[in-house]
Write an enzyme that holds these catalytic residues in place. Structure first.
Site, mmCIF file in Angstrom:
data_model
loop_
_atom_site.group_PDB
_atom_site.id
_atom_site.type_symbol
_atom_site.label_atom_id
_atom_site.label_comp_id
_atom_site.label_asym_id
_atom_site.label_seq_id
_atom_site.Cartn_x
_atom_site.Cartn_y
_atom_site.Cartn_z
ATOM 1 N N ASP A 197 0.905 -1.378 -0.006
ATOM 2 C CA ASP A 197 0.133 -0.114 0.087
ATOM 3 C C ASP A 197 0.805 1.246 0.085
ATOM 4 O O ASP A 197 1.942 1.296 0.814
ATOM 5 C CB ASP A 197 -0.755 0.168 1.225
ATOM 6 C CG ASP A 197 -1.427 -1.112 1.760
ATOM 7 O OD1 ASP A 197 -1.530 -2.064 0.915
ATOM 8 O OD2 ASP A 197 -2.047 -1.345 2.723
ATOM 9 N N GLU A 205 -10.580 -1.846 3.933
ATOM 10 C CA GLU A 205 -9.380 -1.515 4.412
ATOM 11 C C GLU A 205 -9.020 -0.259 3.652
ATOM 12 O O GLU A 205 -9.566 0.152 2.750
ATOM 13 C CB GLU A 205 -8.525 -2.575 3.783
ATOM 14 C CG GLU A 205 -8.533 -3.969 4.445
ATOM 15 C CD GLU A 205 -7.558 -5.154 3.832
ATOM 16 O OE1 GLU A 205 -6.807 -5.615 4.653
ATOM 17 O OE2 GLU A 205 -7.609 -5.296 2.639
HETATM 18 N N1 DQQ Z 1 -2.234 -3.634 3.752
HETATM 19 C C1 DQQ Z 1 -1.812 -3.332 5.061
HETATM 20 C C2 DQQ Z 1 -2.893 -3.119 6.069
HETATM 21 C C3 DQQ Z 1 -3.991 -2.821 4.907
HETATM 22 C C4 DQQ Z 1 -3.826 -3.837 3.990
HETATM 23 C C5 DQQ Z 1 -0.643 -4.315 5.662
HETATM 24 C C6 DQQ Z 1 -4.337 -3.368 2.442
HETATM 25 O O1 DQQ Z 1 -2.897 -2.166 6.987
HETATM 26 O O2 DQQ Z 1 -5.390 -3.113 5.468
HETATM 27 O O3 DQQ Z 1 0.344 -4.125 4.686
HETATM 28 O O4 DQQ Z 1 -3.384 -4.135 1.403
#
Ligand code: DQQ
Length: 466
Positions: free
Chosen positions: A28, A201
């Site tokens: 992300d 998310e």
């Molecule tokens: N990736 C992160 C989280 C999120 C997810 C962990 C979404 O915080 O919810 O790397 O791809």
């Protein structure tokens, strides 16, 4: 075995004009912010190799959102304590001249703060972390992460991605005067489990023209609601998709110096885990995209015009007839780092489109097409690669086209990454991993009738890294 950064550097499938980590795993985009005249991006990163592992916050800076310079890792998991299993996604804000990161520490999921130096190179975790250590007990929650933070009428607000058991995705609203002490208010709105999944998310919430937009990531897609924000509640009016493909996720936006709303997403891999590990890299950011609302309140997604500064040598052609059920490979042009602008006249065809990463005799080829009957835009990577470790298939979604309207594709090909912007409205992101060095040709095709390539322009794109 060479180190993963050395392996990544020589991999012919690793993109050259997209933002990408120096090596290892990335996912992300986090904490996008314009601070003291420069753009900073952070990203979920595992610098220890091209596997998900324990997430750090990677960091880079740019003057134009196109060319980037890597900076040292901003946040690393602690040795024990509230973020020992990872520093997950979040936001960065400017608190009266002090850069502040709000992120999710795991496990269990808690919300944390870090304060930055003026050049944003040094980050100190707040001694009172976590600033939110448990979720509201009145709700039966699944997921409690990815703070999206903004200032409104002199107060700070935070949205956390979550879901209510048996009911579906939601985002929880908090408020604070100092970014450290937070008070829970309520869920800002609710999704429908059948349409937006069990957990949301990476919520991203912002005003756009006369509406508000809530972007969420769920069901492997980046979705959005447009609607009205009143009395700290969001009233969705429309649900849509930010990207028609299956490879664009966890998007995050920011305002640039011209006041434009810019979004980046994570372009995920479609190769097996062992192949990713061996290549030394995994994941990249999408190109910067600009968001706007059309008359019907639909989100229009277009590439940032400044990307034109990456154009090198060009090629053009026009008025090429495409016979029914035929493919035509273009002479005098090929490449794997290209931008293409194609204006396609459907004629009496049922489906027509472009072919990229095409080998002689189409042994490997990737098809991007519009189908008149289903009114959908597709990317078909089922013949992209002879390597069975690379997953291919047909992905896509609705593209409404008026009768007589041409199909106008603005395609960005960067080795294994493909982003296709269609008719100035929507984007489709996909992957292709050709195994042959000669899979670099470009073509057009038509099915069920003849069509015309009204015009095509192709540019070689310059790399953004040395
Ligand atoms: N990736 C992160 C989280 C999120 C997810 C962990 C979404 O915080 O919810 O790397 O791809």
């Amino acid at each position: 075995m060479p180190r993963s950064d050395e392996r990544a550097k020589v991999d012919p499938l690793r993109p050259k004009y997209h933002f990408i980590a120096p090596s290892g795993w990335m996912n992300d985009p986090n904490g996008l912010i314009l601070f003291r005249g420069e753009y900073h991006v952070f990203y979920q990163h595992n610098p220890n190799g091209a596997f998900a592992g324990t997430r750090h916050w990677g960091h880079a800076v740019s003057k134009d959102l196109i060319r980037w310079r890597h900076l040292p890792t901003a946040l690393s998991p602690g040795n024990g304590g509230y973020d020992k299993d990872g520093c997950w996604s979040g936001s960065a804000v400017d608190n009266d001249g002090v850069p502040v990161i709000l992120y999710t520490g795991v496990m269990p999921e808690v919300q944390c703060v870090a304060l930055g130096s003026q050049d944003m190179v040094y980050w100190e975790k707040y001694a009172g972390n976590p600033v939110i250590s448990s979720h509201p007990e009145s709700l039966d929650l699944k997921g409690f992460r990815d703070p999206c933070v903004w200032k409104e009428d002199g107060r700070w607000y935070m949205l956390l991605g979550s879901g209510i058991e048996g009911k579906g995705g939601t985002a929880l609203l908090y408020e604070s005067n100092d970014l450290l002490r937070w008070r829970y208010l309520h869920p800002i709105c609710f999704g429908r489990i059948d349409r937006t999944g069990e957990v949301w998310e990476c919520p991203d919430f912002f005003p756009l023209e006369d509406k508000h937009v809530l972007i969420i990531s769920a069901l492997k897609k980046t979705l959005y609601y447009t609607g009205k924000y009143r009395d700290k509640e969001f009233h969705p009016e429309m649900l849509g998709t930010v990207d028609l493909g299956d490879h664009f996720y966890a998007a995050k936006s920011m305002i640039d110096e011209k006041g434009r709303r810019i979004i980046f997403g994570w372009i995920r891999e479609a190769r097996s885990g062992p192949v990713q590990l061996a290549s030394g890299w995994s994941g990249l950011f999408s190109l910067p995209r600009q968001l706007a609302l059309d008359k019907e309140g639909i989100l229009n997604v277009t590439p940032l015009p400044e990307l034109k500064s990456l154009r090198g040598d060009g090629f053009e052609d026009e008025g090429v007839r495409i016979d029914a059920d035929s493919c035509k490979v273009l002479e005098d042009v090929e490449g794997d780092c290209l931008e293409i602008e194609a204006d396609l006249d459907l004629g009496d065809s049922r489906e027509l489109g472009l072919i990229v990463r095409c080998s002689p005799r189409l042994v490997e080829a990737t098809f991007i097409s519009y189908n008149r009957r289903s009114a959908r835009l597709y990317l078909d990577s089922s013949k992209s690669s002879l390597n069975p470790e690379c997953e291919g298939g047909r992905e896509g979604g609705a593209l409404k086209v008026d009768s007589g309207e041409h199909i106008k594709l603005n395609l960005f090909l960067d080795r294994s990454a493909i982003e296709v912007f269609a008719n100035g409205r929507i984007c489709l992101t996909g992957r292709a991993y050709p195994s042959r060095a000669d899979s670099k040709r470009i073509g057009v095709f038509s099915r069920g009738g003849s069509a015309k390539l009204a015009s095509i322009k192709i540019w070689k794109m310059k790399p953004i890294w040395d």
